[in-house]
Design an enzyme around this catalytic site. Structure first.
Site: not given
Ligand code: CA
Length: 737
Positions: A200, A216-218, A295, A340, A652, A656, A694
């Site tokens: 990003t 992408g760490a999460e 993080n 984080d 979700c 959302h 989605m």
């Molecule tokens: Ca993060």
């Protein structure tokens, strides 16, 4: 045969009817952008290292991500100033054809503006009129949207030596011809296609190289940054930010050093984290690149590294030799990150007098709430004053350079509200550094989060990676229940614009902004500070006092930073509108935080450009209909609905919104039409709306799971409808009103 053909036609017609009657909001879908024109860019001069180094001689251009290599985001232009800013008006605007978040900083050179929009699309337009010169669509597959924690965003391009470089959401680094927008080369930067890597951030280019990291760490990835040859796309070096599988050789010597700070656990299986998703700054003074490292993955250190340790290079600023990628020094802002607290926030380079001596310094305000002033020559910590409310640590010990954690905020045994939360005291939204005034104009938030250990780990002491979703290690499935139980002690989220002195920690002035999730900042020598906010107001403040001198209602929330440029003697200020990003998760705010403009009026991705005497106007705003339709509730147990809630919060909620209340840019599931309800399972399991982002979740969810999620969504919609009608009986979420 004829019967067969008729049957095929009947099926085709049925499929077409199905698609045309589905709730396909054109604003949700990937927009169709205008075909590439044959017009060739009026020749832009070549941007190279010498030109960017000499940016002071051409203040009308915005040549690099933060304007110059120093990334101060402070413009020397003065035509628009304190005295006349009241006459600032809209010169032109362009609809980006999407309601997804806009985060880009444009590059403006010789009359052409280069920037990105949602889905990593690139635009080259005439900066004085908005006329399109060319566009480039990297055609990111819609299902990749699921791999992005924080919407299908992109923060901009690099323009360098006749090329435009962009990172695509699906992980490609792409080089385009700056004159025509045609593809020159592309490389896949992702080391493991199974893991949820994204890009990003804006690439940076210098010294014949292009630098890019990943997000992408999460979701459980391992961070690294790669330098590519700007001309050919060949890989020159790669620096990993966290160690990998200890049974494999170290990729470079710094990994051997880092591995000693990770103890026990199986972090490489979960990912480790440390993604460099935003800030990579080139420093010509030392031929260094600074990486802002993210993080840990998971967030919780007791799961990630149960034997303790600092877990290098999480939450660190790492200085590398730009030519070789070998490390010169590092400074870790949050050893053993547990919250984080990324250090990916923008870094600015300056020369400042510190304790009577001129120093070449690096400035950063990471998520953790301390503002760091670091000597660029060796990484020495010079200052670390808090710029927001900080409860996780009491202070930074200047002897050791380490934060002193507050044991009262330890959430190992019991959930705790901690400040800052994972949205940070400052996130990626740009700051502006006014070297002459010795001030930083900084978007700040006091935005708490309630941290608690993951349910699975509390029960079993074990934690298993979920390949299809988030891997945080904190209690997320039951988050709503934790919120409900602790709502009375929640500190109110607040937003500010601050003029902050990084050497003394003094706040010269503070403007409180009603919502916490606001845009980036631009300062100018005209005495102004520009910022767009969540309520849709673009403001110009007096940089000496914080007094509001001019406002323009865009009717859309903003995240992106304004920039300014001058062409043919006319100064312009531009900004992209459209919110989202990391706050998609929070969804609609709770009282007393007001609704953002994106909820009230809709979330319109637009490029707005202003000049003195501009007379263009935006289309009249319309109020979004927020009625919730009557729900058909199935006869299911509360336990099934509660299981649906855990699944919703696992798969979700990031897009959302918490308790199914969308923040505006992604579909609010409480307002689904009957047709969408009827095809709910197909959408979730088969990916029939994957073009919108989605994706199919058939790798993670069963049909029973989807039904549980559907019951929960229906129950939430019903409850909010009843509350809106004044019926509070039996409502679990009365605190939402
Ligand atoms: Ca993060």
């Amino acid at each position: 045969m004829r019967a067969f053909i008729l049957a095929v036609i009947a099926i085709l017609v049925a499929v077409l009817i199905y698609f045309f009657t589905m709730d396909t909001d054109p604003q949700q879908a990937q927009p169709t952008i205008e075909p590439e024109t044959t017009q060739v860019v009026p020749t832009i001069g070549l941007i190279d290292d010498a030109r960017i180094n000499n940016a002071a001689s051409e203040p009308g251009n915005w040549l690099a991500h933060g304007r110059t290599y120093e990334e101060l985001r402070f413009s020397p232009l003065t035509q628009i100033n304190r005295e006349n800013v009241a006459e600032l008006g809209l010169a032109w605007y362009r609809d980006m054809g999407t309601n997804r978040a806009q985060e880009a900083t444009p590059i403006v050179v010789d009359g052409i503006m280069f920037f990105t929009s949602a889905w990593s699309r690139v635009f080259a337009i005439k900066a004085t009129t908005g006329e399109i010169v060319w566009t480039y669509d990297p055609k990111v597959p819609g299902e990749v949207g699921r791999r992005a924690c924080c919407d299908v965003v992109n923060r901009g391009v690099a323009v360098y030596k006749g090329r435009v470089y962009v990172g695509s959401l699906d992980g490609r680094l792409i080089a385009l011809d700056a004159a025509t927008g045609s593809l020159v080369w592309e490389v896949n930067t992702i080391i493991d296609p199974e893991r949820f890597y994204t890009i990003t951030g804006a690439p940076r280019a210098a010294g014949g190289k292009v630098f890019i990291g990943n997000g992408g760490a999460e979701f459980g990835v391992r961070g690294y940054v790669t330098a590519y040859d700007a001309e050919t796309g060949d890989q020159i070096w790669r620096f990993y930010t966290v160690p990998g599988d200890p049974s494999l050789p170290f990729e470079h010597p710094e990994m051997e050093m880092a591995a000693k700070t990770w103890k026990g656990g199986e972090w490489w299986e979960i990912g480790g984290g440390g993604t460099v998703w935003n800030s990579i700054v080139y420093d010509p003074d030392f031929n260094q690149v600074y990486l802002g490292v993210g993080n840990g993955s998971p967030w919780t250190r007791v799961i990630r590294s149960p034997g303790g340790g600092d877990n290098l290079f999480l939450s660190s600023i790492v200085a590398l030799d730009a030519d070789t990628g070998s490390m010169n020094w590092y400074y870790q802002t949050t050893p053993g990150d547990n919250w984080d607290y990324t250090a990916v926030q923008d870094m600015a380079l300056a020369e400042m007098e510190v304790d009577g001596k001129m120093r070449k310094v690096l400035l950063q305000a990471p998520k953790n709430g301390f503002f760091y002033v670091i000597d660029r020559s060796d990484g020495e910590l010079l200052r670390a004053h808090p710029f927001a409310t900080v409860t996780w640590a009491t202070h930074v010990d200047m002897e050791t350079g380490r934060p002193v954690e507050n044991p009262e905020m330890d959430y190992l045994e019991k959930e705790k509200w901690v400040l800052p939360g994972p949205l940070g005291a400052h996130n990626w939204q740009a700051m502006s550094v006014d070297v002459e005034a010795g001030l930083v104009y900084l978007p700040v938030q006091d935005n708490p989060f309630i941290y608690g250990m993951a349910e699975e780990w509390k029960k079993t002491g074990l934690y298993k990676r979920n390949p299809g979703s988030m891997n945080l290690g904190i209690a997320f499935g039951t988050l709503v229940q934790i919120f409900v139980n602790n709502i009375s002690t929640q500190p109110t989220p607040k937003g500010y614009l601050k003029a902050f002195d990084p050497l003394t920690g003094e706040e010269r002035w503070v403007v409180e902004i009603p919502h916490y999730w606001n845009g980036g900042v631009l300062g100018t020598a005209g005495g102004l500070v520009f910022q767009g906010d969540a309520l849709g107001i673009l403001s110009a403040y007096d940089k000496e006092t914080g007094e509001v001198l001019w406002q323009f209602n865009t009717y859309t929330s903003m995240l992106a930073p304004p920039i300014t440029f001058q062409i043919d003697g006319v100064q312009y200020v531009s900004i992209l509108t459209g919110t989202g990003g990391g706050d998609l998760f929070s969804g609609a705010p709770l009282d007393p935080v007001p609704n953002p403009a994106s909820l009230t009026y809709g979330n319109y991705g637009r490029m707005l450009v202003f000049k003195l005497g501009g007379t263009e106007t935006l289309p009249a705003p319309t109020i979004v209909d927020d009625t919730i339709p009557e729900q058909v509730l199935a006869d299911v147990s509360d336990e099934e609905v509660a299981r649906g809630e855990v699944l919703f919060n696992t798969y979700c909620v990031l897009c959302h919104g918490l308790v199914v209340r969308s923040g505006g840019s992604i579909k609010d599931l409480r307002r689904m039409s009957d047709e969408v309800h009827a095809s709910f399972a197909q959408i979730v399991l088969e990916g029939t709306l994957s073009a919108n982002g989605m994706a199919a979740f058939d790798d993670s969810l069963t049909i029973e799971d989807v039904e549980r999620i559907h019951h929960y969504v229906r129950a939430r919609a019903h409850e909010d409808r009843e509350l809106a009608l004044g019926n509070q009986e039996g409502a679990r979420f009365t605190w939402l009103q």
